[in-house]
Design an enzyme around this catalytic site. Sequence first.
Site: not given
Length: 152
Positions: A78, A81
Amino acid sequence: MSPHLTADERGIILPCPACGTSNRIAYAKAAQQGRCGTCKAELPHVSEPVEITSASDFAALITQSTLPVVIDFWAPWCGPCQMMAPEFAKAAAKAAGSAILVKVNTDERQDIASQFRVQGIPAFALIKNGKLVAQTSGFQPADRLLAWMRQG
Ligand SMILES: [Zn+2]
């Protein structure tokens, strides 16, 4: 130094800055500053994100911590993230002694993520006294995350 601290069912594993010995900080005592079991140096407050890798460790943390717990749900693939990681680390440093910031990899711990109905990541949950106080998601600069943590 590793980017994250680790933990087990009994507490957070904190290396002594003076001698390197791993000390375990019980979740219920994370608000206090202990001393190294080996060299007796004062241990710092937990000031880095703690990686939680098991459901039982997570349950122990949530039920025993006297400090607010902030969970960062993330996954290695991600992008946002990855952008969030240094902000979360900055927030952990600023919140040292007043909150425990933990990271949960949603690929590895889908059981915990589904407990919080996590859909998009990064996602965050704030727990105080064992109770879910707030949830949010998306990239948060450290200061915004810290302000969000003050509720409840
Ligand atoms: Zn020591």
